[in-house]
Design an enzyme around this catalytic site. Sequence first.
Site, mmCIF file in Angstrom:
data_model
loop_
_atom_site.group_PDB
_atom_site.id
_atom_site.type_symbol
_atom_site.label_atom_id
_atom_site.label_comp_id
_atom_site.label_asym_id
_atom_site.label_seq_id
_atom_site.Cartn_x
_atom_site.Cartn_y
_atom_site.Cartn_z
ATOM 1 N N CYS A 383 1.567 24.002 -34.015
ATOM 2 C CA CYS A 383 0.898 23.307 -32.918
ATOM 3 C C CYS A 383 1.125 24.054 -31.599
ATOM 4 O O CYS A 383 0.553 25.109 -31.411
ATOM 5 C CB CYS A 383 1.318 21.848 -32.864
ATOM 6 N N HIS A 509 -0.050 20.002 -38.180
ATOM 7 C CA HIS A 509 1.378 19.795 -38.462
ATOM 8 C C HIS A 509 1.600 19.676 -39.973
ATOM 9 O O HIS A 509 1.609 18.554 -40.495
ATOM 10 C CB HIS A 509 1.874 18.514 -37.790
ATOM 11 N N GLU A 511 4.233 19.856 -41.487
ATOM 12 C CA GLU A 511 5.527 19.197 -41.774
ATOM 13 C C GLU A 511 5.380 17.705 -42.057
ATOM 14 O O GLU A 511 6.265 17.099 -42.658
ATOM 15 C CB GLU A 511 6.516 19.446 -40.634
HETATM 16 N N1 GLN Z 1 0.835 20.335 -26.099
HETATM 17 C C1 GLN Z 1 -0.087 20.885 -27.049
HETATM 18 C C2 GLN Z 1 -1.395 20.106 -27.095
HETATM 19 O O1 GLN Z 1 -1.457 18.975 -26.685
HETATM 20 C C3 GLN Z 1 0.538 20.959 -28.426
HETATM 21 C C4 GLN Z 1 0.907 19.632 -28.991
HETATM 22 C C5 GLN Z 1 1.901 19.706 -30.109
HETATM 23 O O2 GLN Z 1 2.624 20.699 -30.276
HETATM 24 N N2 GLN Z 1 1.999 18.635 -30.882
HETATM 25 O O3 GLN Z 1 -2.383 20.619 -27.541
#
Ligand code: GLN
Length: 537
Positions: A383, A509, A511
């Site tokens: 992410c 994600h 995970e």
């Molecule tokens: N801050 C980034 C976004 O909003 C990544 C979010 C995250 O790592 N869950 O796109």
Amino acid sequence: MADTKYIFVTGGVISSLGKGIIAASLGKLLKARGYKVTIQKLDPYINIDPGTLNPYEHGECYVTVDGHEADLDLGHYERFLSTPTYRGNNITTGRIYQNVINKERKGDYLGKTVQIIPHITDEIKRNVKLLGAQYDYDFVITEIGGTVGDIESLPFIESVRQLRWELGKNCLCIHLTYIPYIAAAKEVKTKPTQHSVKELQSQGVQPDILVLRTEHQLNKDILRKVALFCNVDVDAVVQSVDVPTIYQVPLMMQEQKMDETVLRKFGLVDAPKANLEPWKAFLNKMKEATETVRIGLVGKYVELPDAYKSINESLLQAATYNDRKLELQFIHSDKLTDENVEKNLSSFDGIIIAPGFGQRGIEGKFIALKYAREHDVPTFGICLGMQCMVIEYARHVLGLEDANSTEMNPNTPHKVIDLMAEQKNVTNMGGTMRLGAYDCKLEKDSVVYGAYGKDLVQERHRHRFEFNNDYREQFEEAGMKCTGTNPGTGLVEVVEIPSMKWYLGVQFHPEYNSTVLTPNPLFISFIQAAVKNKNAK
Ligand code: GLN
């Protein structure tokens, strides 16, 4: 099975005793007997969901396939049971009140005074029973957050009292308490447990089963004493001694016949035997692994083990399936500099760049990535970690100085990561990110395709920013390929550098989708690459 059975798990004495693990372990044992089981968490705080909490408050925020930002216990439930959870699996006081107040405004209670009893408790009970009815489960295990005696949890305990009355034989209560060991007296003490059960009884709930969390093995006399003082059968007092891994807890519960006791109390006497062979095989692999794989996780919540809970567990599962013992170390991204990066990262076989929000620690992530890219260390960006991979590459390979995400610098001359169009008019913070599972189409002949072995996957999301497709050609020409995209919108989900050993970032994600019996293929592939890297050293 004819009627859904409801099991409530409450906690006493102190918090953090592991109610979630006990609930998940019992769920696992019942599922291994062939039953359809789900686990629900009722959280007594006022937030609608944990999405707006920072990890210091409540650890990781977990995300369900249907896009609910949830308590991290739901991660345990999925890792133990390998069945998805949904929005209905995690309810907070805030949501209960919101529903009741919305109904009041609609006129559903016209003429009546709206009160905690019966309106709030009715809404709690509706949410518990709804889960059983909606998906036709044999067992709904409901964990009540907090500790008995907390003001916040009173309406939940009152709802349990009412449900016991309504459901009769189809309802059961398990209470988890703590047995402290007083070193000076060389004695374990049962008094806090007695008081905690008394507190529960004073709220009208008599536990059927007690689970005693303890650091020292308890003898039969202690168990008998607790049974006597607490009105519980001796064989319904189970101890939960500290074990090296949480994944051993189901076996420990099984040894003490906890699942049998539960079934007997429900009158299910000829239930099928539990098949725990695959689970035991996993635990054996874990025990037998002697060689290590060293992974460094670069993030900003290093002092909080729960902040990256699902990543830790996914790595542990992947290492185990690769016959390796996981050596995981957290590196504070805030503290990384060009001068100390080599010293901090050179011992790792693989590096993870963590998800996150906001500016703090971000420059350290770029320093880590530059080091990893230039030294060809297997690296996995998740992410925000993937977004950082893109930014670092833009700055140092494409020569786009000051490239950034508009999250960090809205005025950057090169918005290689930018706010998604659908987010531009969003003003509310709660539950408004791009959340939940979406399709991702994978390019053949890529590392990510090799890992999954298929060209369409679904993974979960939690973000507002995305790769800016205006730069796609420039990246691909230089050697960073976009190997996974959303088929509907073209949103870039995966980037990788094919000329490197394993350098891959994902907007999603993975995970959140890795369980003991179905580990996530990307983590497996990452650990494989790390092991290969180690062997080549
Ligand atoms: N801050 C980034 C976004 O909003 C990544 C979010 C995250 O790592 N869950 O796109």
